[in-house]
Design a protein around this motif. Sequence first.
Motif, PDB file in Angstrom:
ATOM      1  N   VAL A  30      83.835  57.007  42.565  1.00 28.35           N
ATOM      2  CA  VAL A  30      84.198  56.707  41.184  1.00 28.35           C
ATOM      3  C   VAL A  30      83.124  55.865  40.472  1.00 28.35           C
ATOM      4  CG1 VAL A  30      85.851  55.537  39.677  1.00 28.35           C
ATOM      5  CG2 VAL A  30      86.684  56.929  41.570  1.00 28.35           C
ATOM      6  N   SER A  31      82.623  54.824  41.140  1.00 27.12           N
ATOM      7  CA  SER A  31      81.647  53.978  40.433  1.00 27.12           C
ATOM      8  C   SER A  31      80.311  54.702  40.258  1.00 27.12           C
ATOM      9  CB  SER A  31      81.462  52.634  41.143  1.00 27.12           C
ATOM     10  OG  SER A  31      81.258  52.821  42.510  1.00 27.12           O
ATOM     11  N   ASP A  79      92.060  58.322  46.189  1.00 26.20           N
ATOM     12  CA  ASP A  79      92.090  59.713  46.641  1.00 26.20           C
ATOM     13  C   ASP A  79      93.322  60.506  46.224  1.00 26.20           C
ATOM     14  OD1 ASP A  79      89.578  59.907  47.891  1.00 26.20           O
ATOM     15  OD2 ASP A  79      90.340  58.936  49.699  1.00 26.20           O
ATOM     16  N   LEU A 123      84.451  63.742  39.594  1.00 27.90           N
ATOM     17  CA  LEU A 123      85.576  63.061  40.245  1.00 27.90           C
ATOM     18  C   LEU A 123      86.388  64.061  41.057  1.00 27.90           C
ATOM     19  CD1 LEU A 123      86.633  60.705  37.317  1.00 27.90           C
ATOM     20  CD2 LEU A 123      85.657  59.996  39.515  1.00 27.90           C
ATOM     21  N   GLN A 124      86.539  65.261  40.533  1.00 27.52           N
ATOM     22  CA  GLN A 124      87.275  66.297  41.276  1.00 27.52           C
ATOM     23  C   GLN A 124      86.495  66.785  42.474  1.00 27.52           C
ATOM     24  OE1 GLN A 124      88.208  68.650  37.702  1.00 27.52           O
ATOM     25  NE2 GLN A 124      90.299  68.730  38.482  1.00 27.52           N
ATOM     26  N   GLY A 128      90.021  63.923  50.513  1.00 25.24           N
ATOM     27  CA  GLY A 128      89.986  63.637  49.088  1.00 25.24           C
ATOM     28  C   GLY A 128      90.759  64.665  48.279  1.00 25.24           C
ATOM     29  N   ALA A 145      85.270  67.722  52.624  1.00 23.12           N
ATOM     30  CA  ALA A 145      86.509  67.290  51.963  1.00 23.12           C
ATOM     31  C   ALA A 145      86.709  65.779  51.978  1.00 23.12           C
ATOM     32  CB  ALA A 145      87.708  67.968  52.618  1.00 23.12           C
ATOM     33  N   ILE A 146      85.746  65.034  52.520  1.00 16.52           N
ATOM     34  CA  ILE A 146      85.963  63.586  52.619  1.00 16.52           C
ATOM     35  C   ILE A 146      86.126  62.977  51.216  1.00 16.52           C
ATOM     36  CG2 ILE A 146      83.511  62.946  52.643  1.00 16.52           C
ATOM     37  CD1 ILE A 146      84.302  60.746  54.712  1.00 16.52           C
ATOM     38  N   GLY A 147      87.048  62.040  51.123  1.00 12.88           N
ATOM     39  CA  GLY A 147      87.359  61.429  49.833  1.00 12.88           C
ATOM     40  C   GLY A 147      86.523  60.192  49.558  1.00 12.88           C
ATOM     41  N   GLN A 148      87.125  59.259  48.837  1.00  9.30           N
ATOM     42  CA  GLN A 148      86.409  58.078  48.377  1.00  9.30           C
ATOM     43  C   GLN A 148      85.954  57.167  49.525  1.00  9.30           C
ATOM     44  OE1 GLN A 148      85.690  57.194  44.978  1.00  9.30           O
ATOM     45  NE2 GLN A 148      86.229  59.336  44.573  1.00  9.30           N
ATOM     46  N   VAL A 164      91.725  60.497  55.314  1.00 10.60           N
ATOM     47  CA  VAL A 164      90.421  60.346  54.662  1.00 10.60           C
ATOM     48  C   VAL A 164      90.106  61.503  53.713  1.00 10.60           C
ATOM     49  CG1 VAL A 164      89.368  58.881  56.421  1.00 10.60           C
ATOM     50  CG2 VAL A 164      89.295  61.360  56.691  1.00 10.60           C
ATOM     51  N   MET A 203      80.582  56.802  37.214  1.00  9.20           N
ATOM     52  CA  MET A 203      80.458  56.034  35.979  1.00  9.20           C
ATOM     53  C   MET A 203      78.997  55.690  35.694  1.00  9.20           C
ATOM     54  SD  MET A 203      83.397  56.206  34.927  1.00  9.20           S
ATOM     55  CE  MET A 203      84.759  56.974  35.771  1.00  9.20           C
ATOM     56  N   GLN A 225      82.240  63.901  34.015  1.00  9.29           N
ATOM     57  CA  GLN A 225      82.974  62.919  34.834  1.00  9.29           C
ATOM     58  C   GLN A 225      84.117  63.594  35.578  1.00  9.29           C
ATOM     59  OE1 GLN A 225      84.354  59.969  32.087  1.00  9.29           O
ATOM     60  NE2 GLN A 225      82.527  58.690  32.298  1.00  9.29           N
ATOM     61  N   ARG A 226      84.876  64.392  34.851  1.00  9.78           N
ATOM     62  CA  ARG A 226      86.029  65.069  35.477  1.00  9.78           C
ATOM     63  C   ARG A 226      85.584  65.928  36.652  1.00  9.78           C
ATOM     64  NH1 ARG A 226      90.846  65.413  32.977  1.00  9.78           N
ATOM     65  NH2 ARG A 226      91.281  67.387  34.017  1.00  9.78           N
ATOM     66  N   MET A 264      93.271  64.589  41.077  1.00 12.41           N
ATOM     67  CA  MET A 264      93.237  64.351  39.635  1.00 12.41           C
ATOM     68  C   MET A 264      94.407  64.988  38.878  1.00 12.41           C
ATOM     69  SD  MET A 264      90.244  65.263  36.915  1.00 12.41           S
ATOM     70  CE  MET A 264      89.109  63.935  37.315  1.00 12.41           C
ATOM     71  N   ASP A 323      85.047  64.684  44.466  1.00 11.91           N
ATOM     72  CA  ASP A 323      85.075  63.560  45.412  1.00 11.91           C
ATOM     73  C   ASP A 323      83.845  62.672  45.371  1.00 11.91           C
ATOM     74  OD1 ASP A 323      87.651  63.954  46.726  1.00 11.91           O
ATOM     75  OD2 ASP A 323      86.759  65.741  47.632  1.00 11.91           O
ATOM     76  N   THR A 354      87.257  74.999  49.901  1.00  8.28           N
ATOM     77  CA  THR A 354      87.185  74.741  48.467  1.00  8.28           C
ATOM     78  C   THR A 354      86.705  73.328  48.135  1.00  8.28           C
ATOM     79  OG1 THR A 354      89.565  74.325  48.616  1.00  8.28           O
ATOM     80  CG2 THR A 354      88.897  76.414  47.673  1.00  8.28           C
ATOM     81  N   ALA A 355      86.541  72.483  49.156  1.00  4.32           N
ATOM     82  CA  ALA A 355      86.078  71.121  48.892  1.00  4.32           C
ATOM     83  C   ALA A 355      84.634  71.168  48.398  1.00  4.32           C
ATOM     84  CB  ALA A 355      86.184  70.265  50.144  1.00  4.32           C
TER      85      ALA A 355
END
Lengths: 281, 291
Positions: free
Chosen positions: B46-47, A22, B40-41, A208, B218-221, A206, B50, B36-37, A25, B43, B247-248
């Motif tokens: 990652v896998s 997290d 990933l931006q 991102g 906004a939750i991440g990975q 949590v 891919m 991809q970019r 980038m 959120d 903005t998430a």
Amino acid sequence: IIEEEDLEQPLWQLEMALLQSDVEMGVAEQMLDTIREKMLGTTRKQVQTTAQLVEEALHDALLDVISVGQFDFDQRIAEADKPVTIIFTGVNGVGKTTSIAKLSEYFEKQGYSTVLANGDTYRAGANEQIRKHAENLDRKLIAHEQGGDPAAVIYDAVEYAEAHDIDIVLGDTAGRLHTSNDLMAQLEKIDRVVGPDMTLFVDEAVAGQDAVQRASKFNETAEIDGAILTKADADSSGGAAISIAYVTGKPILFLGTGQEYDDVERFIPEELVASLLEDEE
Amino acid sequence: MVLDNLGSSLRGTLETLQGKTRLSEEDVEAVVREIQRSLLQADVDVSLVMELSDSIKTRALKEEPPGGTSARDHVLKIVYEEMVAIVGESTEIPLEPQTILLAGLQGSGKTTSAAKMAWWFSKKGLRPAVIQTDTFRPGAYDQAKQMCERAEVEFYGDPDESDPVTIAREGLEATEDADVHIVDTAGRHGLEDELIAEIEEIEGLVSPDLSLLVFDAAIGQGAKEQARQFEEAIGIDGVMITKLDGTAKGGGALTAVNETDSSIAFLGTGETVQDIERFEPNGFISRLLGM
Ligand SMILES: Nc1nc2c(ncn2[C@@H]2O[C@H](COP(=O)(O)OP(=O)(O)OP(=O)(O)O)[C@@H](O)[C@H]2O)c(=O)[nH]1
Ligand SMILES: Nc1nc2c(ncn2[C@@H]2O[C@H](COP(=O)(O)OP(=O)(O)OP(=O)(O)O)[C@@H](O)[C@H]2O)c(=O)[nH]1
Ligand SMILES: [K+]
Ligand SMILES: [Mg+2]
Ligand SMILES: [Mg+2]
């Protein structure tokens, strides 16, 4: 001698690992650029692989970023003229109000007296929520009717603290997204009218990629002295800490680690870096 | 075109394809890298990014653009199809009596969303009721009650009862006349075993027609693991993404529907009870690919 093409693969893997943790980038890429610059043309010893060297460089770069601006929080509080006014800012639902209750407890354990001020005059149930915390902890709460002026509430709490010899005023604010111009203007006004001794930006572990956006917008609107990262118990890598420290240049000061009053810890930069690097394996 | 609202670097890369009828491997690489970019931006896991980009690449190189289709439109169509294959259509929500259970991390927006959904159902002519089972968070009862007053919908809660399961049971009885029961729960995350056991019990008692996972945009990975754990505990039928007025990008929701084999039901776009929308794939996919 390390050349561009030796670095490509290890750096790409690191970028993915940082994103997986997290780290934002743009932040990740700038850190990797620094590493690339540093490593190009250097020679490596027979016993080292390029990947090892890159990882070492990453460790240092991460530690550099996350250690930014660290100061002795307890000492600053001890030395400050009383009452010390601290305002908590951040987007919706990250844990501002809960962190106020926790820090009130943190301070009282060190022998300071605290008063809570409910600058969230907007959200449904906000008064009842912080009042319940104040009751549980046996603290004074200054609150106004819903719809009232948040700056006025915190201002009243400062006056109360002055009149009653209270050491620390903990001022809550309503959650707001950095995209809301009206609410950000209101935050700017609270900051101007109250003139807090410290502003703590609260965000969650949590979070991102968006952490960068909101941290920089909040810091621009009401300059922050440091950050609290909540929900660190929720199994995340906490790369948001890197993003926040990088874009604001302000330190992470505390971690929230649960929903109980003593679930707050001083933030230790080395521990985060260790856990970020561990995640990669 | 469905995807005309793309991020600037992706748009830039696509412009370079303008006028081409065939794509070289390099062209495809460049487009895939930009996709991809963006993801990933946004959120997205990652896998998953891919996997997605691999299939986009394979298809873009293998499939011939149908006659008259430019290479650019062809690759965009593939991107869109691959994304749609994951997000799918909006979760089906029949306009009939039903019980909906809300679950999610602390502060994700469940209580606000409960009132919003109730408001939404009431506008569709059904009679909703919200049942607040959160006995843990200070002020949870008052918050839900006030939100329901704002939504002008029925509310049940019991500030004197400490057992969420009891409240759920008594709440369903007390609001028997309502068509749609929306059961709010306390916030929790996947590592809190006792709280996970608690929501399993609530789920068992309520037997919801729909269990919705409420996720902050906004939750991440961490989205993947959290979704997996909620799916394992109560079975997830749909996702509500909140705070999309920021903005998430909400890529965590893509991860979640992939992980739970479900779909997205509603979007939250503000703090008032009217700030709710049904999910619509096109807008969401454009957002994931960059503004
Ligand atoms: N697991 C965990 N939960 C937390 C932590 N800190 C806060 N919470 C929970 O997160 C939820 C939101 O916390 P609040 O303190 O109300 O957040 P807030 O930022 O004041 O929210 P708004 O005022 O609505 O913007 C509550 O359920 C808290 O109990 C933490 O460190 N760990
Ligand atoms: N801007 C915006 N704020 C939202 C949205 N949905 C919820 N919120 C805000 O997010 C914060 C948390 O919402 P709650 O409904 O209390 O979240 P919760 O999941 O019930 O929290 P817990 O019960 O503590 O787990 C509040 O400040 C809400 O007003 C949304 O779509 N947009
Ligand atoms: K499912
Ligand atoms: Mg609050
Ligand atoms: Mg709630």
